[in-house]
Design a protein around this motif. Structure first.
Motif, short mmCIF file in Angstrom:
data_model
loop_
_atom_site.label_atom_id
_atom_site.label_comp_id
_atom_site.label_asym_id
_atom_site.label_seq_id
_atom_site.Cartn_x
_atom_site.Cartn_y
_atom_site.Cartn_z
N LEU A 115 0.82 -1.21 0.00
CA LEU A 115 0.00 0.00 0.00
C LEU A 115 0.86 1.26 0.00
O LEU A 115 0.53 2.25 -0.66
CB LEU A 115 -0.92 0.00 1.23
N ALA A 116 1.97 1.23 0.74
CA ALA A 116 2.81 2.42 0.86
C ALA A 116 4.28 2.02 0.73
O ALA A 116 5.03 2.02 1.73
CB ALA A 116 2.55 3.12 2.20
N PRO A 117 4.73 1.65 -0.48
CA PRO A 117 6.11 1.18 -0.64
C PRO A 117 7.16 2.22 -0.24
O PRO A 117 8.28 1.86 0.13
CB PRO A 117 6.20 0.84 -2.13
N GLY A 118 6.81 3.49 -0.29
CA GLY A 118 7.76 4.52 0.06
C GLY A 118 8.17 4.54 1.52
O GLY A 118 9.18 5.16 1.87
N VAL A 119 7.40 3.91 2.38
CA VAL A 119 7.72 3.91 3.82
C VAL A 119 8.07 2.51 4.30
O VAL A 119 8.02 2.23 5.50
CB VAL A 119 6.57 4.50 4.65
N ALA A 120 8.44 1.62 3.39
CA ALA A 120 8.70 0.22 3.75
C ALA A 120 9.75 0.10 4.85
O ALA A 120 9.64 -0.76 5.73
CB ALA A 120 9.14 -0.56 2.51
N ALA A 121 10.77 0.96 4.81
CA ALA A 121 11.84 0.87 5.80
C ALA A 121 11.36 1.18 7.20
O ALA A 121 12.01 0.80 8.19
CB ALA A 121 12.98 1.82 5.42
N ARG A 122 10.23 1.88 7.33
CA ARG A 122 9.72 2.23 8.65
C ARG A 122 8.74 1.21 9.20
O ARG A 122 8.26 1.35 10.32
CB ARG A 122 9.01 3.59 8.58
N ILE A 123 8.37 0.20 8.40
CA ILE A 123 7.38 -0.79 8.83
C ILE A 123 8.12 -2.00 9.39
O ILE A 123 8.75 -2.76 8.65
CB ILE A 123 6.46 -1.20 7.67
N ALA A 124 8.08 -2.16 10.69
CA ALA A 124 8.83 -3.21 11.38
C ALA A 124 7.91 -4.35 11.81
O ALA A 124 6.74 -4.12 12.16
CB ALA A 124 9.53 -2.63 12.61
N LEU A 125 8.43 -5.54 11.79
CA LEU A 125 7.69 -6.70 12.29
C LEU A 125 7.86 -6.79 13.80
O LEU A 125 8.96 -7.02 14.30
CB LEU A 125 8.21 -7.98 11.62
N VAL A 126 6.77 -6.59 14.53
CA VAL A 126 6.76 -6.74 15.99
C VAL A 126 5.51 -7.55 16.34
O VAL A 126 4.39 -7.05 16.26
CB VAL A 126 6.74 -5.39 16.73
#
Length: 376
Positions: A161-172
């Protein structure tokens, strides 16, 4: 998670935006800052132009049919955000608002963070959030310096949905406190299901499956724990099919967990509802596995991850009461299979869902967030 973060630095304050109507996990440390109505006015007067910009941003992106209540819901979330901002201004040391859910709670947290010039982050639990209200969610994804996803499935959808912020999406992942796991005890129902009485839980499929089992098993019993709009329909379906199931309503978490620990099988027949709603990873399955109860579910959302594609619990196709009944009967009849799944299930939950490890993952994600906090 809140208890696991109690010793974090900086310390974590647990804030609720409303009081639950039924059983709740709120404790003595939970704060309810939005109950003081004057807070919203004070925050608005302090930064009126920023507040109006945030209101316009939220309302413009809100659409009817999502879980946030459309534009009216956006206005209410904005109001709660003002109240949170005033509370934070009067509470020394607030550096971040982290919302446990991605819908209206995250909208309120975003508003409060922007008005207070603090950091903003939120958790993604339910894939449905990524289906409905995409414009509003996209705004929150771009505004957050950290977004946590509870499963690989949810993270993958969020990145799409938002590939531009992928680096900020963490698996927790969601965590369980193993100090709270109730002891395993016999004498409970053959099958227990814990979950709100809403379409995505698939309780109607379970009721039909239970009816098939009961026809050949005198004395068979089942309990569904939860409350919701489907209750009347499920009670009628149970009467119509002859399923020996009791709908006991909502219970406090400790009681529901103890009941699951006494059952022979825990089942959740989760589905993707007609409106796209579906589960991420149901906490009820985590709790049953930790308590030593074998589970049966469907590969919806992140459930296949939790059950390790059938190695830590049985998976059946969604909306298939025949397959569900067959899987439950396998577990009732095969003691060796039950023991194997229980052992693998406990290991899986301990390895990936211990609350203290999950809290460390969350703290690490916060630590890695770089750059100054944004302002409106």
């Amino acid at each position: 998670m809140a208890r696991a973060l109690a010793d974090a630095r900086p310390p974590v304050a647990r804030v609720a935006l409303k009081r639950a109507d039924g059983p709740s996990d709120a404790d003595d440390a939970t704060r309810f800052p939005v109950e003081e109505g004057a807070r919203a006015l004070r925050a608005f007067v302090r930064r009126p132009f920023a507040a109006l910009w945030l209101l316009a941003s939220a309302v413009a992106r809100a659409v009817g049919g999502n879980k946030e209540g459309g534009r009216a819901g956006a206005v209410l979330a904005w109001r709660d955000g003002l109240r949170l901002a005033d509370w934070a201004r009067r509470t020394p040391g607030v550096v971040r608002f982290h919302a446990q859910f991605a819908s209206w709670e995250a909208t309120a947290a975003l508003v409060a963070a922007r008005l207070g010039r603090t950091r903003f982050s939120f958790e993604l639990h339910n894939p449905y959030t990524l289906v409905k209200g995409r414009a509003l969610l996209g705004w929150k994804l771009r505004a957050a310096d950290v977004v946590t996803a509870i499963s690989d499935d949810v993270r993958r959808r969020a990145v799409a949905l938002a590939p531009g912020v992928a680096a900020r999406i963490a698996l927790v992942r969601c965590g369980l406190d193993f100090r709270d796991v109730p002891p395993r005890r016999d004498g409970g129902p053959d099958v227990v299901a814990v979950g709100s009485l809403v379409p995505r839980k698939g309780h109607d499929v379970l009721v039909r499956g239970l009816a098939r089992i009961a026809a050949a098993r005198p004395g068979f019993s089942a309990v569904i724990v939860g409350e919701g709009p489907e209750r009347t329909r499920l009670e009628a379906l149970a009467a119509q099919t002859g399923a020996p199931v009791r709908l006991v309503g909502a219970l406090p978490e400790t009681e529901a967990w103890a009941l699951a620990a006494s059952a022979r099988v825990a089942a959740l027949a989760c589905v993707t509802a007609d409106d796209g709603d579906e589960d991420g990873i149901p906490v009820a399955l985590l709790e049953a596995m930790a308590a030593g109860t074998p589970v049966v579910s469907t590969p919806v959302g992140g459930i296949a991850e939790l059950l390790e594609d059938g190695e830590a619990g049985l998976l059946v196709p969604p909306r298939d009461p025949v397959a569900l009944a067959a899987a439950i009967e396998r577990l009732l009849d095969d003691e060796a299979l039950r023991a194997r799944l229980v052992a693998r299930g406990r290991r899986a939950v301990a390895a990936r869902h211990d609350v203290r490890a999950c809290a460390r993952d969350l703290a690490t994600a916060f630590d890695r967030a770089a750059g100054p906090a944004s302002s409106a």
